[in-house]
Design a protein around this motif. Structure first.
Motif, mmCIF file in Angstrom:
data_model
loop_
_atom_site.group_PDB
_atom_site.id
_atom_site.type_symbol
_atom_site.label_atom_id
_atom_site.label_comp_id
_atom_site.label_asym_id
_atom_site.label_seq_id
_atom_site.Cartn_x
_atom_site.Cartn_y
_atom_site.Cartn_z
ATOM 1 N N LEU A 138 55.568 2.913 17.562
ATOM 2 C CA LEU A 138 55.698 1.978 16.445
ATOM 3 C C LEU A 138 55.984 2.731 15.150
ATOM 4 O O LEU A 138 56.874 2.351 14.379
ATOM 5 C CB LEU A 138 54.424 1.149 16.305
ATOM 6 C CG LEU A 138 54.370 0.181 15.120
ATOM 7 C CD1 LEU A 138 55.503 -0.838 15.181
ATOM 8 C CD2 LEU A 138 53.019 -0.525 15.059
ATOM 9 N N ALA A 139 55.246 3.798 14.908
ATOM 10 C CA ALA A 139 55.463 4.592 13.699
ATOM 11 C C ALA A 139 56.875 5.160 13.669
ATOM 12 O O ALA A 139 57.533 5.180 12.613
ATOM 13 C CB ALA A 139 54.431 5.710 13.612
ATOM 14 N N ALA A 140 57.363 5.627 14.826
ATOM 15 C CA ALA A 140 58.714 6.183 14.897
ATOM 16 C C ALA A 140 59.759 5.106 14.625
ATOM 17 O O ALA A 140 60.765 5.346 13.935
ATOM 18 C CB ALA A 140 58.944 6.815 16.267
ATOM 19 N N GLY A 141 59.526 3.906 15.164
ATOM 20 C CA GLY A 141 60.456 2.812 14.930
ATOM 21 C C GLY A 141 60.488 2.387 13.472
ATOM 22 O O GLY A 141 61.562 2.181 12.901
ATOM 23 N N ILE A 208 58.271 -5.201 14.991
ATOM 24 C CA ILE A 208 58.537 -4.084 15.899
ATOM 25 C C ILE A 208 57.322 -3.970 16.802
ATOM 26 O O ILE A 208 56.195 -3.855 16.306
ATOM 27 C CB ILE A 208 58.780 -2.773 15.135
ATOM 28 C CG1 ILE A 208 59.959 -2.936 14.163
ATOM 29 C CG2 ILE A 208 59.043 -1.625 16.094
ATOM 30 C CD1 ILE A 208 60.200 -1.718 13.281
ATOM 31 N N GLU A 209 57.519 -4.030 18.126
ATOM 32 C CA GLU A 209 56.353 -4.097 19.004
ATOM 33 C C GLU A 209 56.530 -3.330 20.316
ATOM 34 O O GLU A 209 56.833 -3.916 21.359
ATOM 35 C CB GLU A 209 55.960 -5.542 19.291
ATOM 36 C CG GLU A 209 57.060 -6.479 19.727
ATOM 37 C CD GLU A 209 56.506 -7.882 20.002
ATOM 38 O OE1 GLU A 209 55.463 -8.001 20.673
ATOM 39 O OE2 GLU A 209 57.110 -8.843 19.531
ATOM 40 N N THR A 240 51.343 -2.577 20.676
ATOM 41 C CA THR A 240 51.070 -2.420 19.252
ATOM 42 C C THR A 240 52.244 -3.002 18.463
ATOM 43 O O THR A 240 53.396 -2.794 18.836
ATOM 44 C CB THR A 240 50.867 -0.936 18.879
ATOM 45 O OG1 THR A 240 49.845 -0.374 19.707
ATOM 46 C CG2 THR A 240 50.449 -0.790 17.431
ATOM 47 N N GLU A 241 51.939 -3.703 17.364
ATOM 48 C CA GLU A 241 53.004 -4.421 16.650
ATOM 49 C C GLU A 241 52.694 -4.542 15.164
ATOM 50 O O GLU A 241 51.536 -4.708 14.768
ATOM 51 C CB GLU A 241 53.146 -5.816 17.255
ATOM 52 C CG GLU A 241 54.139 -6.733 16.558
ATOM 53 C CD GLU A 241 54.175 -8.121 17.170
ATOM 54 O OE1 GLU A 241 55.122 -8.878 16.866
ATOM 55 O OE2 GLU A 241 53.253 -8.461 17.952
#
Length: 259
Positions: A138-141, A208-209, A240-241
């Protein structure tokens, strides 16, 4: 149709995001061994009913990927369930892996977010590694959600984290546009090609999930409730989202939990 929000509309979306984030933070703190899933659902109901202008995005929601209208206020997925989990009469046990997915509309704007965690003291290191992988993905996205980048940059960043840690990725369900409705365009896949797809612009608001399962990327719909998605091999899943807004200065997390 992809809709772009004005800066004023993004500001108007913040209360919904903050409300969702705060409830998930509260649930994370109070959910443990012995907590009943229906009590979690009832807590969310009471929080929504106590907030002027708040409405559940789940109650009576009837998309084509479910069987009939959803009847609860939160999705709770336990162990081999990974998405769309229907709350039922079950007391959590030591070591259960729980995913909570919550979407609420406040004054007509939606916030959507999810967390995963293990309850009790018997925490399997592999469960914790799986959860952290979804958080890292998630952090990377989010880091790639920059104006001028492409939607594929977000997807590729998520997929790269998963593959580097040895997980495969299911592409049937992923992120999505968020606004006055919970699920809008564009679809945000959890794997893809960098530098491909829709060009990201200020005003785009998306959820983003990342969600992954331990040893498979295959799922099936539980025939008992017609909603819960489970891993095909019985392995555990995590999810995670965050809802984020792309601005001229980069991504803004609307569902931050102040952690």
């Amino acid at each position: 149709m992809i809709e772009l929000k004005t800066p004023q509309e993004i500001e108007a979306m913040k209360p919904a995001g903050h409300f969702v984030g705060s409830i998930l933070k509260e649930l994370r703190a109070q959910t443990g061994v012995g907590t009943n899933l229906l009590d979690i659902d009832d807590y969310v109901r009471r929080r929504i009913e106590s907030r002027k202008g708040a409405e559940s995005c789940y109650v009576d929601y009837a998309p084509d990927f479910g069987t009939g209208p959803f009847k609860h206020y939160i999705c709770i997925s336990v162990n081999d369930a990974v998405l769309h989990g229907v709350p039922y009469d079950y007391d959590l046990k030591d070591g259960d892996l729980v995913s909570l997915d919550l979407a609420i509309s406040v004054d007509g704007w939606v916030g959507d977010s999810a967390i995963s965690f293990v309850v009790g003291k018997n925490k399997d290191p592999e469960d914790l590694r799986l959860i952290k992988c979804t958080e890292d993905a998630l952090a990377a996205g989010i880091a790639q959600a920059q104006p001028g980048n492409r939607l594929g940059d977000i997807s590729a960043a998520i997929g790269d984290v998963a593959h580097e840690q040895g997980y495969t990725v299911n592409l049937e369900f992923g992120g999505h546009g968020v606004g006055h409705i919970m699920h809008g365009d564009p679809h945000v896949a959890n794997d893809g090609k960098a530098h491909h797809g829709y060009k990201l612009r200020p005003g785009l608001v998306i959820a983003i999930e990342p969600w992954f399962m331990k040893t498979t990327d295959e799922i099936y719909q539980d025939p008992k409730d017609g909603w819960t998605l489970r891993s095909a091999d019985g392995s555990r899943g995590a999810h995670t989202e965050h809802t984020i807004a792309i601005t001229e200065n980069g991504p803004v997390i609307l569902t931050a939990r102040d952690e």
